[in-house]
Design a protein around this motif. Sequence first.
Motif: not given
Length: 279
Positions: A147-165
């Motif tokens: 997996l490229p860097f942008e997909i790996s980071m997007a997984q973490r960012f989107l999960l964190t954003a969902s929890i924060f929301g």
Amino acid sequence: MSRVTGGTWEQNIEGGPRLETMATVLMRTPSCLDQEAGAEELGRASERSCVHVGPAGQFPGCTATMLWFCNSANCQFSVFALATIGWILSSTSMGLVEWRIWYMKDTLLYPPGIACVGIFRVCVYRHRTNSTTTKFCYRYSYRDTFLPFEISMAQRFLLTASIFGFFGRAFNMFALRNMSMRIFEEDTYNSFVVSGILNIAAGVFNLIAVLQNNDAIINSQGIIFPPSLQMPFKPDVQEVGTAIQVAGIGVLPMLLTGMFSLFYKCPLYGQLHPGISEM
């Protein structure tokens, strides 16, 4: 007698306007009870328009941009609804697979087809005949190193954003509950501030994920998929999918509502009407 009478008559003529003026002043001057009733009415109007957020002198006044926003609690309910829509859109984009659309032509090594590259899985559609199309999906795992860097980071960012929301909605609901019960305390203001910070953080994380993947599509960056997927390193044509658009639409309301909640603070009633507060 006539002089006295005339003098009395003249005094009445001269004193008449004075007595009338004093009567007019007394009629126009409100009593203490009227002043107290007016102060209570203005106090109730102030509570309806501005939230009591803390000790005196803590917040000198509303900003010009937020002045309209402080006029009614219905605005905060609208902000809650708009932020919820943004959170749902951002969370929904995680489950969508159409982040990148790959169009692959027929080659000696790989058959033609269309691939939808998502954040957590990839799906490949191949036309076997004119009437049949096969679909094969591969879900990423934590062991995948391709997996490229942008997909790996997007997984973490989107999960964190969902929890924060999610927690942002919880704090916002608590603050709105206090407002509906007319509990204007510092906890109400702090809940709005925490909700605003969480919404802004969630919006920023979603925005980073969208920008990184959009940049990868513009620069035609490739992905080394497993050989079992029979996909090339780079497709012939690569396009932005609907999932990126959904995530991008969800970013805007979360950022805007976060700013509104963060700056939702008004001056105290005593600071607005210092003369009435001293009565």
